[in-house]
Design a protein around this motif. Structure first.
Motif, short mmCIF file in Angstrom:
data_model
loop_
_atom_site.label_atom_id
_atom_site.label_comp_id
_atom_site.label_asym_id
_atom_site.label_seq_id
_atom_site.Cartn_x
_atom_site.Cartn_y
_atom_site.Cartn_z
N UNK A 1 0.77 -1.23 0.00
CA UNK A 1 0.00 0.00 0.00
C UNK A 1 0.81 1.28 0.00
N UNK A 2 2.12 1.18 -0.23
CA UNK A 2 2.96 2.38 -0.26
C UNK A 2 3.02 2.96 -1.67
N UNK A 3 3.16 4.28 -1.74
CA UNK A 3 3.46 4.93 -3.01
C UNK A 3 4.97 4.96 -3.14
N UNK A 4 5.50 4.42 -4.24
CA UNK A 4 6.95 4.25 -4.38
C UNK A 4 7.52 5.22 -5.40
N UNK A 5 8.60 5.90 -5.02
CA UNK A 5 9.42 6.70 -5.93
C UNK A 5 10.76 5.98 -5.98
N UNK A 6 11.35 5.83 -7.14
CA UNK A 6 12.58 5.03 -7.19
C UNK A 6 13.62 5.65 -8.11
N UNK A 7 14.88 5.40 -7.75
CA UNK A 7 16.01 5.86 -8.56
C UNK A 7 17.22 5.00 -8.25
N UNK A 8 18.15 4.96 -9.18
CA UNK A 8 19.41 4.26 -8.95
C UNK A 8 20.57 5.22 -8.82
N UNK A 9 20.26 6.50 -8.77
CA UNK A 9 21.30 7.54 -8.77
C UNK A 9 21.21 8.37 -7.49
N UNK A 10 22.33 8.47 -6.78
CA UNK A 10 22.36 9.18 -5.52
C UNK A 10 22.06 10.66 -5.65
N UNK A 11 22.63 11.30 -6.67
CA UNK A 11 22.40 12.74 -6.84
C UNK A 11 20.94 13.03 -7.18
N UNK A 12 20.35 12.15 -8.01
CA UNK A 12 18.93 12.32 -8.31
C UNK A 12 18.09 12.10 -7.06
N UNK A 13 18.56 11.23 -6.17
CA UNK A 13 17.83 10.96 -4.93
C UNK A 13 17.67 12.23 -4.10
N UNK A 14 18.72 13.02 -4.03
CA UNK A 14 18.67 14.27 -3.25
C UNK A 14 17.62 15.20 -3.85
N UNK A 15 17.57 15.28 -5.18
CA UNK A 15 16.56 16.13 -5.84
C UNK A 15 15.15 15.60 -5.59
N UNK A 16 15.00 14.26 -5.63
CA UNK A 16 13.68 13.67 -5.42
C UNK A 16 13.18 13.89 -4.00
N UNK A 17 14.10 13.90 -3.05
CA UNK A 17 13.70 14.18 -1.67
C UNK A 17 13.09 15.58 -1.59
N UNK A 18 13.71 16.55 -2.24
CA UNK A 18 13.21 17.92 -2.26
C UNK A 18 11.87 18.02 -2.98
N UNK A 19 11.76 17.32 -4.13
CA UNK A 19 10.57 17.44 -4.97
C UNK A 19 9.38 16.64 -4.44
N UNK A 20 9.66 15.42 -3.98
CA UNK A 20 8.58 14.50 -3.61
C UNK A 20 8.28 14.47 -2.11
N UNK A 21 9.24 14.90 -1.29
CA UNK A 21 9.10 14.87 0.17
C UNK A 21 8.56 13.52 0.66
N UNK A 22 9.32 12.44 0.41
CA UNK A 22 8.84 11.11 0.81
C UNK A 22 8.72 10.99 2.32
N UNK A 23 7.89 10.05 2.75
CA UNK A 23 7.71 9.81 4.18
C UNK A 23 8.82 8.95 4.75
N UNK A 24 9.52 8.20 3.88
CA UNK A 24 10.63 7.35 4.32
C UNK A 24 11.55 7.11 3.14
N UNK A 25 12.85 6.92 3.42
CA UNK A 25 13.84 6.68 2.37
C UNK A 25 14.57 5.37 2.63
N UNK A 26 14.55 4.48 1.65
CA UNK A 26 15.35 3.25 1.68
C UNK A 26 16.57 3.50 0.81
N UNK A 27 17.76 3.48 1.42
CA UNK A 27 18.95 4.00 0.77
C UNK A 27 20.08 2.97 0.75
N UNK A 28 20.47 2.55 -0.44
CA UNK A 28 21.60 1.63 -0.59
C UNK A 28 22.90 2.37 -0.30
#
Length: 229
Positions: A29-56
């Motif tokens: 039941x989670x809404x998932x945003x995904x990326x394989x790129x660390x730098x894009x991840x920082x931008x997605x955090x700003x844009x999407x404001x996720x409730x939780x981050x799973x980070x490799x």
């Protein structure tokens, strides 16, 4: 189209593993945003404001540990849970991850059941309503699982949008939410809604909350937004 369900940003450079994680999170039941790129991840955090981050940890270019540090340095995301997923098994690595600001550390290979349980545990701490918990503030009680809300002995007849607004307020009593933040949290980024719509639904929520003559629990902060209590 609404954002009733909590969102998880999955940052994993291995495509197969990223898809397995995403599939299982969506099934829960989670809404998932995904990326394989660390730098894009920082931008997605700003844009999407996720409730939780799973980070490799092991990402090409900027490491997951550095991404975690950057995220936690931003005041707006200091309380956003970050779970680091890593093949590094040394205790010193785990300590380093937690010291840099991670909220949990999971070693690969991991059990999907355990990882999902850890995700839910973190969300119970930061977004209890999204995790199906009872929320209580003063004489208001909200049951996220059954979608019912009460003030005192009276059940509140709330529409879906007013219910999500109340849940947002009750998850963080006292916090001032701007209209844009409420639009993002309650309506979602994928649809356009005028900010004046927020005022309309706040007025409806107020009317129901105060229908029996109780005091108004929603504050209007001029130039800033709204808060509960």
């Amino acid at each position: 189209m609404t954002r009733a369900q909590p969102s998880v940003l999955v940052v994993e450079d291995e495509p197969a593993q990223r898809e397995v994680l995403s599939y299982n999170l969506e099934r829960e039941g989670f809404r998932v945003i995904k990326t394989g790129d660390g730098n894009e991840a920082v931008m997605l955090v700003e844009e999407e404001r996720p409730d939780l981050i799973l980070l490799d940890w092991m990402l090409p270019g900027t490491s997951g540990i550095e991404i975690c540090r950057q995220i936690k340095m931003k005041p707006a995301f200091r309380l956003t849970p970050v779970i680091i997923v890593s093949a590094r098994t040394e205790e010193a690595d785990k300590v380093r991850g937690l010291e840099i600001g991670a909220d949990d550390y999971v070693v690969k290979p991991y059990s999907l059941v355990e990882l999902l349980a850890r995700v839910k545990a973190q969300l119970r701490r930061t977004r209890p309503g999204a995790a199906g918990e009872y929320l209580i503030y003063d004489d208001i009680m909200l049951d996220a699982e059954t979608h019912k809300a009460f003030r005192g002995e009276n059940e509140l007849k709330l529409g879906p949008t007013e219910f999500r607004l109340l849940m947002t307020f009750m998850e963080k009593p006292g916090r001032v939410w701007s209209r844009d933040q409420l639009l993002d949290r309650v309506w979602g980024r994928e649809i356009y809604v005028d900010t004046r719509t927020v005022d309309v639904h706040i007025a409806r929520l107020r009317k129901v909350l105060n229908s029996s003559g109780e005091g108004d629990q929603i504050r209007t902060i001029r130039g800033a937004g709204y808060a509960l209590g």
